[in-house]
Design a protein around this motif. Structure first.
Motif, mmCIF file in Angstrom:
data_model
loop_
_atom_site.group_PDB
_atom_site.id
_atom_site.type_symbol
_atom_site.label_atom_id
_atom_site.label_comp_id
_atom_site.label_asym_id
_atom_site.label_seq_id
_atom_site.Cartn_x
_atom_site.Cartn_y
_atom_site.Cartn_z
ATOM 1 N N UNK A 11 0.829 -1.208 0.000
ATOM 2 C CA UNK A 11 0.000 0.000 0.000
ATOM 3 C C UNK A 11 0.861 1.254 0.000
ATOM 4 N N UNK A 12 1.916 1.246 0.805
ATOM 5 C CA UNK A 12 2.807 2.418 0.858
ATOM 6 C C UNK A 12 3.528 2.635 -0.469
ATOM 7 N N UNK A 13 3.986 1.558 -1.083
ATOM 8 C CA UNK A 13 4.732 1.723 -2.333
ATOM 9 C C UNK A 13 3.818 2.113 -3.488
ATOM 10 N N UNK A 14 2.555 1.742 -3.423
ATOM 11 C CA UNK A 14 1.622 2.117 -4.487
ATOM 12 C C UNK A 14 1.170 3.575 -4.381
ATOM 13 N N UNK A 15 1.325 4.186 -3.224
ATOM 14 C CA UNK A 15 0.949 5.596 -3.072
ATOM 15 C C UNK A 15 1.776 6.493 -3.988
ATOM 16 N N UNK A 16 3.032 6.133 -4.207
ATOM 17 C CA UNK A 16 3.923 6.943 -5.034
ATOM 18 C C UNK A 16 3.979 6.489 -6.481
ATOM 19 N N UNK A 66 9.480 -0.033 -15.514
ATOM 20 C CA UNK A 66 10.183 0.185 -14.254
ATOM 21 C C UNK A 66 9.625 -0.645 -13.101
ATOM 22 N N UNK A 67 8.318 -0.716 -12.947
ATOM 23 C CA UNK A 67 7.701 -1.325 -11.771
ATOM 24 C C UNK A 67 7.479 -2.820 -11.937
ATOM 25 N N UNK A 68 7.703 -3.562 -10.842
ATOM 26 C CA UNK A 68 7.515 -5.004 -10.792
ATOM 27 C C UNK A 68 6.675 -5.376 -9.581
ATOM 28 N N UNK A 69 5.952 -6.475 -9.694
ATOM 29 C CA UNK A 69 5.271 -7.084 -8.551
ATOM 30 C C UNK A 69 6.098 -8.292 -8.158
ATOM 31 N N UNK A 80 -1.815 -16.309 -3.316
ATOM 32 C CA UNK A 80 -0.670 -15.567 -3.827
ATOM 33 C C UNK A 80 -0.359 -14.484 -2.811
ATOM 34 N N UNK A 81 0.862 -14.476 -2.318
ATOM 35 C CA UNK A 81 1.283 -13.489 -1.323
ATOM 36 C C UNK A 81 2.135 -12.438 -2.013
ATOM 37 N N UNK A 82 1.597 -11.226 -2.155
ATOM 38 C CA UNK A 82 2.336 -10.136 -2.787
ATOM 39 C C UNK A 82 3.267 -9.537 -1.750
ATOM 40 N N UNK A 83 4.550 -9.617 -2.030
ATOM 41 C CA UNK A 83 5.570 -9.131 -1.101
ATOM 42 C C UNK A 83 5.846 -7.645 -1.305
ATOM 43 N N UNK A 84 5.902 -7.201 -2.562
ATOM 44 C CA UNK A 84 6.285 -5.822 -2.813
ATOM 45 C C UNK A 84 5.917 -5.416 -4.232
ATOM 46 N N UNK A 85 5.637 -4.142 -4.411
ATOM 47 C CA UNK A 85 5.535 -3.530 -5.734
ATOM 48 C C UNK A 85 6.633 -2.492 -5.750
ATOM 49 N N UNK A 86 7.629 -2.713 -6.578
ATOM 50 C CA UNK A 86 8.845 -1.927 -6.479
ATOM 51 C C UNK A 86 9.283 -1.391 -7.833
ATOM 52 N N UNK A 87 9.911 -0.221 -7.851
ATOM 53 C CA UNK A 87 10.466 0.291 -9.105
ATOM 54 C C UNK A 87 11.786 -0.402 -9.436
#
Length: 93
Positions: A11-16, A66-69, A80-87
């Motif tokens: 949630x925090x990483x998707x805000x940006x 740029x972004x990956x799940x 499915x456990x989503x760990x991170x959405x990261x650039x």
């Protein structure tokens, strides 16, 4: 039907994240809920692949250039456990 659990940092990483990434992530979730990770592998745009090194056991799907799940599949529980959405930063934190 598959269940998706999101880590609280998602949630925090998707805000940006840009709007296009948010829309693509929602589409990614729709595909996973309906057909699971096998459905992602059929769509070449997601470029779904397994990771190695510190992320061994996890998978990555491309949302844009740029972004990956980063996620993990637990087949026993059909989730499915989503760990991170990261650039595109694969360093484990």
């Amino acid at each position: 039907m598959w269940t998706i659990y999101e880590h609280k940092r998602v949630t925090r990483s998707l805000k940006n994240a840009p709007i296009e990434v948010l829309k693509r992530y929602e589409k990614w979730k729709d595909i996973v809920v309906i057909s699971g990770p096998q459905g992602l592998r059929k769509i070449k745009g997601f470029n779904d692949e397994s990771l190695s090194g510190k992320w061994k056991g996890y998978r990555s799907s491309r949302l844009n250039i740029q972004y990956r799940v980063i996620y993990k599949v637990e087949s026993q529980k059909v989730l499915v456990q989503v760990e991170n959405v990261t650039p595109h930063d694969y360093r484990r934190k």
